[in-house]
Enzyme design. Structure first.
Site, PDB file in Angstrom:
ATOM      1  N   SER A 169      -9.743  99.945 -71.752  1.00  0.00           N
ATOM      2  CA  SER A 169      -8.702 100.275 -72.727  1.00  0.00           C
ATOM      3  C   SER A 169      -7.332  99.829 -72.226  1.00  0.00           C
ATOM      4  O   SER A 169      -6.378  99.744 -73.009  1.00  0.00           O
ATOM      5  CB  SER A 169      -8.691 101.775 -73.013  1.00  0.00           C
ATOM      6  OG  SER A 169      -8.718 102.522 -71.806  1.00  0.00           O
TER       7      SER A 169
ATOM      8  N   ASP B  33     -14.341  99.888 -64.895  1.00  0.00           N
ATOM      9  CA  ASP B  33     -14.978  99.482 -66.149  1.00  0.00           C
ATOM     10  C   ASP B  33     -15.263  97.976 -66.104  1.00  0.00           C
ATOM     11  O   ASP B  33     -14.324  97.176 -65.970  1.00  0.00           O
ATOM     12  CB  ASP B  33     -14.028  99.790 -67.304  1.00  0.00           C
ATOM     13  CG  ASP B  33     -14.738 100.328 -68.525  1.00  0.00           C
ATOM     14  OD1 ASP B  33     -15.978 100.311 -68.561  1.00  0.00           O
ATOM     15  OD2 ASP B  33     -14.036 100.774 -69.451  1.00  0.00           O
TER      16      ASP B  33
ATOM     17  N   LYS C 160     -18.791 101.196 -64.580  1.00  0.00           N
ATOM     18  CA  LYS C 160     -19.238 101.653 -65.897  1.00  0.00           C
ATOM     19  C   LYS C 160     -19.589 100.469 -66.776  1.00  0.00           C
ATOM     20  O   LYS C 160     -18.868  99.465 -66.795  1.00  0.00           O
ATOM     21  CB  LYS C 160     -18.167 102.504 -66.580  1.00  0.00           C
ATOM     22  CG  LYS C 160     -18.635 103.111 -67.920  1.00  0.00           C
ATOM     23  CD  LYS C 160     -17.636 104.087 -68.475  1.00  0.00           C
ATOM     24  CE  LYS C 160     -16.463 103.423 -69.131  1.00  0.00           C
ATOM     25  NZ  LYS C 160     -16.853 102.656 -70.363  1.00  0.00           N
TER      26      LYS C 160
ATOM     27  N   GLU D   7     -19.043 108.965 -76.365  1.00  0.00           N
ATOM     28  CA  GLU D   7     -17.779 108.844 -77.103  1.00  0.00           C
ATOM     29  C   GLU D   7     -17.974 108.908 -78.609  1.00  0.00           C
ATOM     30  O   GLU D   7     -18.862 108.261 -79.174  1.00  0.00           O
ATOM     31  CB  GLU D   7     -17.087 107.526 -76.745  1.00  0.00           C
ATOM     32  CG  GLU D   7     -15.764 107.316 -77.469  1.00  0.00           C
ATOM     33  CD  GLU D   7     -14.983 106.117 -76.978  1.00  0.00           C
ATOM     34  OE1 GLU D   7     -13.911 105.837 -77.564  1.00  0.00           O
ATOM     35  OE2 GLU D   7     -15.426 105.462 -76.009  1.00  0.00           O
TER      36      GLU D   7
END
Length: 289
Positions: free
Chosen positions: A53, A91, A121, A190
């Protein structure tokens, strides 16, 4: 070791498992640079995720897809230097692991070796389960991610909640169970209805971190820039803002600009002076050149 660091013992996977067994909620926050890492360290969070993100919150892209491995590594290294206690998750960005086990392993090794991550991840079920299994076999702890997976949001119909029908919920649950069976040490779920989380939790032994998945998970994660009101983009329904730092920052910069334009800044207290008599000597030296 500072008193601040000493007050927060080093978090391990075993410590997370113990917290889960004891029913203690786990706290995860995303962070993308050294100052934000120092802040979440001081706040005593359990886990820090350098999420992709960052593509939107700090790099200005319109989605997570364009961010590169090198960009993510740069950010992750900065966060690592600001942390002592929390677990650090890196990530793996879109396109850096999906094609093959070999690609996934090469990318993950960089995050562990170069950036000092404790875990990496990856998103989705499907072939990602094979990638997770290969990483675990190579000794790399893996965090799975199901439900809304931003890297493939277009295929999911956009940034919207997943699992809202029984069939869709079953698919999310199956992905989660497959990732656990592949050896994942942790799971992020999520943007799913709380009923899906409730159905999933008794079937999982690993810690589960929710984001927009209700209160039933073992812990929660929010984006640093969202929870502090730093990001100007649209916030998801599940975001709660605990501060308005963007507003405070704008006020501060506006005050600075006003003082520069009015001549109020800098004043004498913000400057330096030459040693006694040196200014006069300088004038003499300039006059004789």
């Amino acid at each position: 070791m500072s008193a601040q660091a000493a007050s927060h013992p080093r978090v391990t996977l075993a410590a997370l498992a113990a917290k889960k067994d004891a029913g203690e909620a786990l706290v995860m926050v995303t962070a993308y640079d050294h100052p934000s890492a120092q802040i979440v360290e001081a706040a005593g969070v359990d886990i820090v995720l350098v999420g992709d993100s960052a593509a939107m919150t700090v790099l200005g892209y319109d989605s997570t897809v364009p961010v590169t491995v090198d960009e993510m590594l740069m950010l992750t290294k900065a966060v690592r230097r600001g942390l002592t206690s929390p677990l650090l998750i890196g990530d793996l960005p879109f396109g850096s692991y999906e094609a093959s086990d070999e690609l996934a392993l090469a990318t993950a090794q960089r995050f562990i070796k170069e950036a000092g991550c404790d875990l990496v991840k990856i998103e989705r079920g499907g072939t990602t389960v094979d990638r997770a299994r290969a990483l675990v076999r190579a000794g790399i702890p893996v965090v799975g991610h199901v439900g809304l997976t931003p890297q493939t949001a277009t295929a999911l119909g956009g940034y919207r909640a997943q699992g809202r029908t029984a069939e869709a919920a079953l698919a999310v649950i199956d992905d989660a169970l497959a990732l656990q069976d592949a050896g994942c040490a942790m799971l992020v779920i999520e943007a799913v209805p709380s009923e899906v989380t409730a159905a999933l939790m008794p079937r999982l032994d690993i810690p589960v971190i929710g984001i927009g998945a209700g209160a039933g998970a073992d812990g929660q994660v929010l984006v640093f820039h969202d929870l502090l009101g730093l990001y100007d983009g649209g916030a998801a329904k599940f975001v709660k803002r605990y501060a308005d730092l963007r507003g405070a920052a704008i006020d501060g910069v506006e005050a600075y600009a006003r003082e520069v334009r009015s001549g109020a800044y800098p004043s004498a207290e913000h400057g330096y002076a030459m040693a006694r008599g040196e200014a006069a000597r300088l004038e003499e030296m300039l006059a004789t050149r």
